[in-house]
Enzyme design. Structure first.
Site, PDB file in Angstrom:
ATOM      1  N   GLY A 191       0.747  -1.184  -0.111  1.00 13.62           N
ATOM      2  CA  GLY A 191      -0.141   0.093   0.016  1.00 13.62           C
ATOM      3  C   GLY A 191       0.974   1.180  -0.026  1.00 13.62           C
ATOM      4  O   GLY A 191       2.061   1.260   0.337  1.00 13.62           O
ATOM      5  N   CYS A 199       5.244  -5.968   1.611  1.00 12.76           N
ATOM      6  CA  CYS A 199       5.487  -4.558   1.480  1.00 12.76           C
ATOM      7  C   CYS A 199       4.822  -3.848   2.847  1.00 12.76           C
ATOM      8  O   CYS A 199       5.211  -4.318   3.992  1.00 12.76           O
ATOM      9  CB  CYS A 199       5.207  -4.010   0.189  1.00 12.76           C
ATOM     10  N   TYR A 200       3.880  -2.948   2.590  1.00 15.67           N
ATOM     11  CA  TYR A 200       3.349  -2.313   3.668  1.00 15.67           C
ATOM     12  C   TYR A 200       2.588  -3.340   4.525  1.00 15.67           C
ATOM     13  O   TYR A 200       2.648  -3.480   5.647  1.00 15.67           O
ATOM     14  CB  TYR A 200       2.096  -1.475   3.312  1.00 15.67           C
ATOM     15  N   HIS A 250       7.864  -6.961  -4.177  1.00 19.82           N
ATOM     16  CA  HIS A 250       6.540  -7.472  -4.905  1.00 19.82           C
ATOM     17  C   HIS A 250       7.008  -8.708  -5.515  1.00 19.82           C
ATOM     18  O   HIS A 250       7.127  -8.699  -6.738  1.00 19.82           O
ATOM     19  CB  HIS A 250       6.116  -6.208  -5.528  1.00 19.82           C
ATOM     20  N   GLU A 281       4.636 -10.316  -6.705  1.00 19.79           N
ATOM     21  CA  GLU A 281       3.099 -10.508  -7.971  1.00 19.79           C
ATOM     22  C   GLU A 281       3.805  -9.907  -9.257  1.00 19.79           C
ATOM     23  O   GLU A 281       3.065 -10.394 -10.380  1.00 19.79           O
ATOM     24  CB  GLU A 281       2.231  -9.859  -7.405  1.00 19.79           C
ATOM     25  N   SER A 290     -27.734  -6.642 -22.997  1.00 22.10           N
ATOM     26  CA  SER A 290     -27.178  -5.684 -24.255  1.00 22.10           C
ATOM     27  C   SER A 290     -26.697  -6.376 -25.226  1.00 22.10           C
ATOM     28  O   SER A 290     -26.309  -6.032 -26.507  1.00 22.10           O
ATOM     29  CB  SER A 290     -25.854  -4.753 -23.486  1.00 22.10           C
ATOM     30  N   GLY A 291     -26.135  -7.790 -24.987  1.00 25.00           N
ATOM     31  CA  GLY A 291     -25.700  -8.609 -26.361  1.00 25.00           C
ATOM     32  C   GLY A 291     -24.457  -8.626 -25.961  1.00 25.00           C
ATOM     33  O   GLY A 291     -23.568  -8.975 -26.951  1.00 25.00           O
ATOM     34  N   GLY A 292     -23.694  -7.801 -25.099  1.00 24.90           N
ATOM     35  CA  GLY A 292     -22.238  -7.870 -24.802  1.00 24.90           C
ATOM     36  C   GLY A 292     -21.946  -9.134 -24.011  1.00 24.90           C
ATOM     37  O   GLY A 292     -22.821  -9.914 -23.502  1.00 24.90           O
ATOM     38  N   VAL A 293     -20.485  -9.351 -24.143  1.00 23.96           N
ATOM     39  CA  VAL A 293     -20.106 -10.773 -23.331  1.00 23.96           C
ATOM     40  C   VAL A 293     -20.476 -10.859 -21.862  1.00 23.96           C
ATOM     41  O   VAL A 293     -21.083 -11.842 -21.383  1.00 23.96           O
ATOM     42  CB  VAL A 293     -18.848 -11.090 -23.645  1.00 23.96           C
ATOM     43  N   ASP A 294     -20.595  -9.560 -21.007  1.00 20.26           N
ATOM     44  CA  ASP A 294     -20.929  -9.618 -19.706  1.00 20.26           C
ATOM     45  C   ASP A 294     -22.323 -10.207 -19.422  1.00 20.26           C
ATOM     46  O   ASP A 294     -22.738 -10.997 -18.601  1.00 20.26           O
ATOM     47  CB  ASP A 294     -20.447  -8.523 -18.917  1.00 20.26           C
ATOM     48  N   SER A 295     -23.149  -9.392 -19.945  1.00 21.88           N
ATOM     49  CA  SER A 295     -24.744  -9.642 -19.848  1.00 21.88           C
ATOM     50  C   SER A 295     -24.983 -10.800 -20.044  1.00 21.88           C
ATOM     51  O   SER A 295     -25.895 -11.506 -19.952  1.00 21.88           O
ATOM     52  CB  SER A 295     -25.483  -8.320 -20.309  1.00 21.88           C
ATOM     53  N   SER A 296     -24.654 -11.338 -21.456  1.00 18.93           N
ATOM     54  CA  SER A 296     -24.990 -12.761 -22.110  1.00 18.93           C
ATOM     55  C   SER A 296     -24.412 -13.647 -21.189  1.00 18.93           C
ATOM     56  O   SER A 296     -25.222 -14.674 -21.037  1.00 18.93           O
ATOM     57  CB  SER A 296     -24.043 -12.665 -23.549  1.00 18.93           C
ATOM     58  N   LYS A 331     -12.438 -10.153 -16.812  1.00 16.84           N
ATOM     59  CA  LYS A 331     -12.860 -10.225 -18.255  1.00 16.84           C
ATOM     60  C   LYS A 331     -12.542 -11.504 -18.843  1.00 16.84           C
ATOM     61  O   LYS A 331     -13.651 -12.349 -19.617  1.00 16.84           O
ATOM     62  CB  LYS A 331     -12.277  -9.170 -18.932  1.00 16.84           C
TER      63      LYS A 331
END
Ligand code: XMP
Length: 509
Positions: A51, A78-79, A165, A167, A219-225, A365
């Site tokens: 952080g 780290c923090y 770090h 990661e 909406s037809g987008g990937v997330d809502s589909s 995503k």
């Protein structure tokens, strides 16, 4: 499962990604999360993130130190390490200047986190405070030129800390270190897959919804589909999707979507043709922000009116993704869902007393796309390029008329056809056409023309925050231009947009 406590590091999403790449599920929690809530998840390990704060700053993030007595292995980064050291009786000093950048790490104890790591390796440092003395029970396991306590381990309590770090890619052996933490120290199993996620989520949805009804804006987008298919597989006919055709879609888009979703997946969808409403309200409007506001307002009204017709609806489902959730955790100090501006249903859940269901709220995503594949969704839906909520309204620059929309649709159709044929559709973040609000002179046959100009935009991007114009082959651009000018009535010039974001944006309005 691993819990990541978010102390505000810009790398937190990366930690989550790294854990999940190992097929271990993880969740990010705010420092204010109650220990009881953490214990409820029965995590096998906890990671305290880095952080930007100093532990001495007033208001710096804190977690109940009783976390160190839960008997769960904890890795402080780290923090996170400085907080752990100070909380358990070590000494942390406020440094005059931040240590930032590459450092040479000398591993003194090649076991625990460092099993299989070379004794000399590079790591990425980014910290302010420095550790002067470790708490009782800890021993140093690695050092750098600047600190003898670059890493430490309390083997009895399984508490570990690193000042660097692991990661980030700049720590080349970081992935090995995280794997050691997950599998050797925490005893995690590689059991988290999209198959297991889908199974578990479907069960959860069934338990939550019971025999009630759910409404979803599609909406037809990937997330809502993907959200729709997940819900459909959980509760079948108890899901009703609402698709609002705003008259601002691409050519044949509504029809194709109808076909993919209704025919192929047998989802219960209500198609609302609200095109005349939107086009009437947009008449004479040229300002982009006014266009967006009008479209948002009408969408809300149409969606709400349709949702009210669904008797007994108690839930509203949304395709909110994890990055939005994480942003809201960091911003408000606790998990809270935010509504995507895309299909912004704003105050609707409250007004209609609907409870929110967000089954993708822990996914990134690319994980949503994997989930979509797992659920049997066709490639053409999963790999659709993003399309803005206001649609073609922000691609017909200036005033929107039925004729101008038709011209743009015809141009756009040719462009996408050629992009697909050339094998570029999946490689590009977005590719689309824009109709400019000016005319130019041309010559066709023996006659002078005075017609519209179409701009072609194609960009590569990882997340739309930045984007680069795509270096499409000249032959492809030539074909696109030729076809557009010859086949689309009303266009006599095509230009290619060669601007990157920033300073330009992806859309023109
Ligand atoms: P810009 O143009 O800001 O776009 O570089 C970034 C991404 O967001 C999309 N975009 C929108 N999406 N409503 C949306 O749902 C909007 O008003 C909107 N404006 C831009 C754009 O297509 C790109 O993917």
């Amino acid at each position: 499962m691993i819990i990541i406590i978010d102390f505000g590091s810009q790398y937190n999403q990366l930690i989550a990604r790294r854990v999940r790449e190992n097929h271990v599920f993880c969740r990010i929690e705010a420092p204010g999360a109650a220990l009881e809530a953490i214990r409820c998840h029965s995590p096998q390990g906890i990671i305290l993130s880095g952080g930007p704060s100093s532990i001495y700053e007033t208001g710096s993030p804190k977690i109940d130190p009783a976390i160190f007595s839960l008997g769960i292995p904890i890795l402080g980064i780290c923090y996170g390490m400085q907080f752990m050291v100070a909380a358990l009786g070590g000494k942390v000093e406020r440094a005059q200047k931040r240590e930032y950048g590459f450092a040479q790490l000398s591993v003194t104890h090649p076991d625990g986190l460092f099993k299989g790591v070379r004794r000399d390796t590079t790591c990425w440092m980014s910290h302010g405070d420095s550790i002067q003395q470790l708490p009782p029970g800890f021993h140093a396991t690695a050092s750098t030129a600047n600190t003898t306590f670059a890493a430490a381990f309390d083997t009895r309590r399984k508490l570990l800390g690193v000042q660097f770090h692991p990661e980030v890619d700049h720590t080349p052996m970081g992935a090995v270190m995280l794997r050691n933490f997950l599998f050797t120290i925490c005893g995690c199993k590689r059991s988290w897959t999209m198959k297991s996620f889908a199974k578990e989520t479907i069960r959860e949805i069934q338990q939550t919804v019971g025999d009630k009804r759910v409404v979803l804006g599609l909406s037809g987008g990937v997330d809502s589909s993907v959200t729709a298919v997940l819900l459909h597989q959980s509760i079948g006919k108890h899901l009703t999707c609402i698709f609002v055709d705003n008259g601002l879609l691409r050519k044949n888009e509504a029809v194709q979507l109808k076909h993919s979703l209704r025919q192929h997946l047998q989802i219960n969808i209500r198609f609302v043709n609200a095109a005349p409403l939107f086009l009437k309200a947009l008449r004479g409007v040229t300002d982009p922000e006014r266009k967006r506001k009008i479209i948002g307002r009408i969408f809300m009204a149409v969606f709400e009116a349709e949702a009210r017709k669904i008797k007994g609806a108690e839930f509203l489902a949304q395709g909110t993704l994890y990055p939005d959730v994480i942003e809201s955790i960091s911003a408000f100090g606790g998990p809270s869902s935010i509504i995507k501006s895309h299909h912004n249903v704003g105050g609707l859940p409250k007004r209609m007393k609907l409870k929110l269901i967000e089954p993708l709220r822990y996914l990134f995503k690319d994980e949503v796309r994997q989930l979509g594949e797992q659920l049997g969704i066709t490639d053409d839906l999963i790999w659709r390029q993003p399309f803005p909520g206001p649609g073609l309204a922000i691609r017909v620059l200036g005033e929107i008329t039925a004729r101008r929309l038709t011209i743009l649709r015809n141009v756009d159709e040719i462009l996408l056809e050629e992009i697909r044929k050339g094998g570029f559709y999946k490689k590009l973040w977005q590719s689309f056409a824009v109709l400019l609000p000016i005319k130019s002179v041309g010559v066709m046959g023996d006659a002078r023309t005075y017609e519209n100009i179409a701009a072609v935009r194609a960009v590569t991007s990882r997340d739309a925050m930045t984007a680069d114009w795509a270096r499409l082959p000249h032959e492809l651009l030539a074909r696109v231009s030729n076809r557009i000018i010859n086949e689309v009535d009303g266009v006599n010039r095509v230009v290619y947009d060669i601007s990157s974001k920033p300073p330009s944006t992806i859309e023109w309005e």
